[in-house]
Write an enzyme that holds these catalytic residues in place. Structure first.
Site, short mmCIF file in Angstrom:
data_model
loop_
_atom_site.label_atom_id
_atom_site.label_comp_id
_atom_site.label_asym_id
_atom_site.label_seq_id
_atom_site.Cartn_x
_atom_site.Cartn_y
_atom_site.Cartn_z
N CYS A 210 3.64 6.10 -20.44
CA CYS A 210 3.41 7.00 -21.57
C CYS A 210 1.94 7.38 -21.67
O CYS A 210 1.05 6.61 -21.32
CB CYS A 210 3.80 6.32 -22.86
SG CYS A 210 5.45 5.65 -22.86
N ARG B 7 0.82 10.10 -14.56
CA ARG B 7 1.17 8.71 -14.90
C ARG B 7 2.68 8.49 -14.89
O ARG B 7 3.13 7.35 -14.92
CB ARG B 7 0.61 8.38 -16.29
CG ARG B 7 -0.89 8.54 -16.38
CD ARG B 7 -1.37 8.26 -17.77
NE ARG B 7 -1.21 6.87 -18.09
CZ ARG B 7 -2.14 5.94 -17.88
NH1 ARG B 7 -3.29 6.28 -17.37
NH2 ARG B 7 -1.93 4.69 -18.19
N TRP C 230 7.71 7.65 -21.26
CA TRP C 230 8.39 7.02 -20.13
C TRP C 230 9.37 6.05 -20.77
O TRP C 230 8.96 5.07 -21.38
CB TRP C 230 7.35 6.31 -19.26
CG TRP C 230 7.85 5.75 -17.97
CD1 TRP C 230 7.97 6.42 -16.78
CD2 TRP C 230 8.26 4.40 -17.71
NE1 TRP C 230 8.43 5.56 -15.81
CE2 TRP C 230 8.61 4.31 -16.34
CE3 TRP C 230 8.36 3.25 -18.49
CZ2 TRP C 230 9.06 3.14 -15.75
CZ3 TRP C 230 8.82 2.08 -17.89
CH2 TRP C 230 9.16 2.04 -16.53
N ASN D 239 2.59 4.17 -27.32
CA ASN D 239 2.78 3.58 -25.99
C ASN D 239 2.96 2.09 -26.20
O ASN D 239 2.23 1.49 -26.99
CB ASN D 239 1.53 3.77 -25.12
CG ASN D 239 1.25 5.22 -24.80
OD1 ASN D 239 2.07 6.09 -25.07
ND2 ASN D 239 0.08 5.47 -24.24
N GLY D 240 3.89 1.49 -25.47
CA GLY D 240 4.09 0.05 -25.61
C GLY D 240 5.47 -0.24 -26.17
O GLY D 240 6.35 0.62 -26.17
N GLU E 132 3.06 -2.72 3.14
CA GLU E 132 2.49 -1.56 2.47
C GLU E 132 3.06 -0.26 3.04
O GLU E 132 3.39 0.66 2.29
CB GLU E 132 0.95 -1.61 2.58
CG GLU E 132 0.20 -0.44 2.02
CD GLU E 132 0.45 -0.14 0.55
OE1 GLU E 132 1.11 -0.95 -0.13
OE2 GLU E 132 0.01 0.92 0.09
N LYS F 51 5.11 2.45 0.78
CA LYS F 51 4.71 3.86 0.67
C LYS F 51 5.91 4.76 0.94
O LYS F 51 6.17 5.71 0.21
CB LYS F 51 3.61 4.23 1.67
CG LYS F 51 2.19 3.84 1.39
CD LYS F 51 1.57 4.40 0.16
CE LYS F 51 1.94 3.60 -1.05
NZ LYS F 51 1.00 2.66 -1.58
N GLU G 137 8.87 4.45 -1.83
CA GLU G 137 8.61 4.91 -3.20
C GLU G 137 8.49 6.42 -3.32
O GLU G 137 8.77 6.98 -4.37
CB GLU G 137 7.38 4.22 -3.81
CG GLU G 137 6.07 4.63 -3.19
CD GLU G 137 4.88 3.93 -3.83
OE1 GLU G 137 4.94 3.58 -5.00
OE2 GLU G 137 3.87 3.74 -3.14
N HIS H 184 15.40 -13.44 12.45
CA HIS H 184 16.14 -14.35 11.57
C HIS H 184 16.99 -13.60 10.55
O HIS H 184 17.31 -14.12 9.50
CB HIS H 184 15.15 -15.29 10.87
CG HIS H 184 14.36 -16.12 11.84
ND1 HIS H 184 14.90 -17.17 12.52
CD2 HIS H 184 13.10 -15.99 12.30
CE1 HIS H 184 14.00 -17.69 13.33
NE2 HIS H 184 12.89 -16.99 13.22
N LYS I 199 2.20 5.62 -13.00
CA LYS I 199 0.96 5.31 -12.32
C LYS I 199 0.39 3.97 -12.76
O LYS I 199 -0.07 3.20 -11.95
CB LYS I 199 -0.06 6.44 -12.53
CG LYS I 199 -1.38 6.22 -11.79
CD LYS I 199 -1.20 6.18 -10.28
CE LYS I 199 -2.46 5.84 -9.53
NZ LYS I 199 -2.18 5.42 -8.15
C1 F6R Z 1 2.39 1.68 -5.10
C2 F6R Z 1 1.62 1.48 -6.31
C3 F6R Z 1 1.96 0.33 -7.18
C4 F6R Z 1 0.69 -0.28 -7.79
C5 F6R Z 1 1.03 -1.37 -8.80
C6 F6R Z 1 -0.21 -2.04 -9.33
O1 F6R Z 1 1.92 2.76 -4.36
O2 F6R Z 1 0.75 2.24 -6.61
O3 F6R Z 1 2.72 -0.63 -6.50
O4 F6R Z 1 -0.09 -0.79 -6.74
O5 F6R Z 1 1.76 -0.81 -9.86
O6 F6R Z 1 -1.05 -1.12 -9.94
P1 F6R Z 1 -2.57 -1.45 -10.23
O7 F6R Z 1 -3.25 -1.59 -8.92
O8 F6R Z 1 -3.07 -0.28 -11.02
O9 F6R Z 1 -2.60 -2.72 -11.01
#
Ligand code: F6R
Length: 608
Positions: A2, A27, A74, A100-101, A481, A485, A488, A504, A603
């Site tokens: 949010c 976000r 959100w 928010n929250g 990673e 990527k 997601e 395994h 985000k």
């Molecule tokens: C994936 C991604 C998320 C963040 C995670 C932690 O591409 O961006 O997995 O890495 O939500 O976010 P931060 O680093 O802001 O604590």
């Protein structure tokens, strides 16, 4: 997650709120709304979906007013729907509130309010809080907000306006970021500085437990006991261009291509080549403290957790200090061993991730020293840690983290170098590492120059249903990673695995339809990885191999090769992750996915 924006001044707030909400779009959200106060009272407009929908609503039924609040939601309580979108109005129509929250005891509060005759039109906890403010109103909006917050349990960043007490926005924060933007004859509030950066760079960050009354010509911050507080004014040093796409199709692509620069920024002034050492001004650890650390815990979520895994190997390799890596969401609910000589490294791009913040507070509570590796200056983790290393990667807008990841790995390498050099690491080895670090930006540039090759590969594999990413040693986290990527942003199922562990279980998945990405630079485990490639080949898997030099062992074995420049084993994740970012990006674009705002994602995840 949010977003909140608010304005009070002489201009019409509506275009400013819409502009601010658009800056917060990255976000992640599913509905949006605004409420403005003018001579006719409170006008609220809300819409499910993108902000463009809200703009359509405003085009049909315009609103205007010099004071307003806006929100992107959100969903937590109740599905995305106009009735659940914020702002929410109190039953008597005098109060509008955005939040928010999560208010955890909302059900109990709602029951009490219902018994008093209040009617609810949404499924949200926010509407309960709004009516509670109405119920407790006794002449001053801030008093009613404070009284309501005393009864509510949970987390919040809120902004409230009322026709009964016009000319002010009351804001409050606990666990969800909020700041006041200072202008000339106008003021703003926002959950994220990017919402108001076009209008002011001077901000006051609210701390947990702070409330603020924000007017056209001033603001006042106070605590839950109504005592006035003096919070410092901070200056935001981002440029507006940094939060715009600047000719790229997506923020994610822009941020991938920024990496030569962002890595330089992470290292600027911190690499002392001649001494084979790093200089980290903000860590707030004395020489003695650096020497007495006998355990490191690194805690983070998502992509930041992957860089933590690399950090574990870096610190153990260079400094020989035992390291534990913990998912932040798990750390707080078990009984971790923390000693007075434990250093807890907290990694977060946003500096606001609720689980990571809570883990840091828990580590502190148990007596550890905390060190934040954070990108967003002024964020909560950066303000609450004992010391820190800012990444200086600039604002990351694309939901999928790219440039922050490579900067995190480099920052961890700088820290490991420092810890190592304070102990047994020789200056010769230190210089070698420092030089390899300094070479990274140009090497990343070389990889980026070959983006069209990766785009062609993406065309070939865009219809795959599954992907496997395999790597060993330093590149097991790179495999994780790479898979994250891809999944997601493209919604293709992808798994990262240690290459040898594949046999395994996951090996059962391999057939001619399974693309397998091997991260196999010429490092200490290269030969071992080649054996794993053989195993996949024998089962007719499609092999995409990332390697760092011409290797005759790979001839006839792999379907596609992606070449990265050679570097030290410990720095290969920085180079190897770049083509994987590009592969994920191009596949997602070719599948028509919304790369910058993938479904269901946010985000910065500010709820547990
Ligand atoms: C994936 C991604 C998320 C963040 C995670 C932690 O591409 O961006 O997995 O890495 O939500 O976010 P931060 O680093 O802001 O604590």
């Amino acid at each position: 997650m949010c977003g909140i924006v608010g304005y009070v001044g002489s201009r019409n707030s509506v275009p400013l709120l819409i502009e601010g909400l658009k800056r917060l779009e990255y976000r992640g959200y599913d509905s949006a709304g605004v409420a403005v106060l003018n001579g006719h009272g409170l006008e609220t407009r809300r819409a499910e979906g993108k902000i463009a929908k809200l703009e359509q609503v405003l085009a049909v039924t315009p609103a205007e007013g010099g004071l307003g609040i806006g929100h992107t939601r959100w969903a937590t309580h109740g599905p995305p729907a106009e009735r659940n979108a914020h702002p929410h109005l109190s039953n008597d129509g005098t109060i509008a509130l955005v939040h928010n929250g999560i208010i955890e005891n909302y059900a109990e509060l709602k029951q009490g309010l219902k018994a008093q005759g209040y009617v609810f039109h949404s499924d949200t906890d926010t509407e309960v809080l709004t009516n509670l403010v109405q119920e407790l109103y006794g002449g001053r909006l801030e008093d009613a907000v404070l009284a309501a917050l005393e009864r509510g349990e949970g987390t919040y960043g809120i902004a409230v306006v009322s026709t009964r007490d016009p000319g002010k926005i009351v804001a409050a924060r606990k666990g969800s970021p909020l700041l006041v933007g200072l202008g000339d004859g106008e003021h703003f509030i926002a959950s994220d500085a990017s919402a108001i950066l076009a209008h002011t760079r001077e901000v006051v960050y609210l701390n947990d437990g702070d409330l603020a009354v924000v007017r056209k010509d001033g603001y006042r911050v106070f605590d839950m006991k109504a005592t006035t507080l003096d919070r410092p004014v901070a200056k935001i040093d981002w440029e507006l261009a940094q939060i715009e796409r600047g000719g790229y199709d997506h923020f994610m692509l822009k941020e991938i291509f920024e990496q030569p620069q962002t890595l330089e920024n992470t290292m600027r002034g911190r690499v002392v080549l001649e001494d084979g050492m790093s200089k980290l001004g903000g860590i707030n650890l004395s020489h003695d403290e650096l020497l007495t650390i006998d355990q490191v815990i690194i805690t983070a979520c998502g992509t930041s957790w992957h860089s933590a895994l690399i950090g574990e190997m870096l610190i153990e390799d260079l400094a020989r200090i035992p390291v534990e890596v913990e998912y932040a969401s798990e750390f707080r609910y078990r009984n971790p061993i923390v000693t007075p000589n434990t250093l807890c490294i907290v990694i977060s791009q946003s500096g606001e991730t609720a689980d990571t913040l809570a883990a840091m507070r828990e580590a502190k509570r148990r007596g550890a020293k905390t060190l934040g590796l954070v990108n967003v200056v002024g964020s909560t983790i950066a303000r609450e840690d004992d010391g820190g290393i800012y990444l200086h990667a600039g604002p990351e807008i694309g939901v999928a983290s790219t440039k922050a990841f490579t900067s995190q790995v480099v920052a961890l390498a700088l820290l490991a170098l420092k810890l190592g050099r304070k102990r047994q690491l020789s200056s010769v080895r230190g210089r070698e590492i420092a030089q390899a670090l300094l070479d990274l930006p140009a090497q990343v540039k070389q990889i980026l120059d070959r983006a069209p090759e990766i785009e062609a590969l993406a065309e070939r594999y865009k219809d795959a249903q599954n992907f496997l990413y395999l790597g060993r040693g330093y590149n097991f986290p790179t495999a994780l990673e790479g898979a994250l990527k891809l999944k997601e942003i493209s919604y293709i199922h992808a798994e990262g695995y240690p290459a040898a562990e594949m046999k395994h279980g996951p090996i059962a998945l391999i057939d001619e339809n399974m693309p397998v990405v091997f991260i196999a630079p010429h490092d200490a485990v290269f030969d071992k990885v080649v054996s794993n490639i053989q195993e996949v080949k024998a089962r007719r898997g499609r092999i995409i191999c990332l390697t760092s030099r011409e290797e005759h062992m790979l001839e006839g074995l792999v379907d596609h090769e992606i070449r990265i420049p050679p570097t030290l084993d410990m720095l290969t994740p920085v180079l190897a992750s770049v083509p994987l970012q590009l592969l994920a990006y191009y596949i997602a674009v070719k599948r028509g996915a919304n790369v910058d705002q993938p479904r269901n994602l946010a985000k910065s995840v500010t709820v547990e």
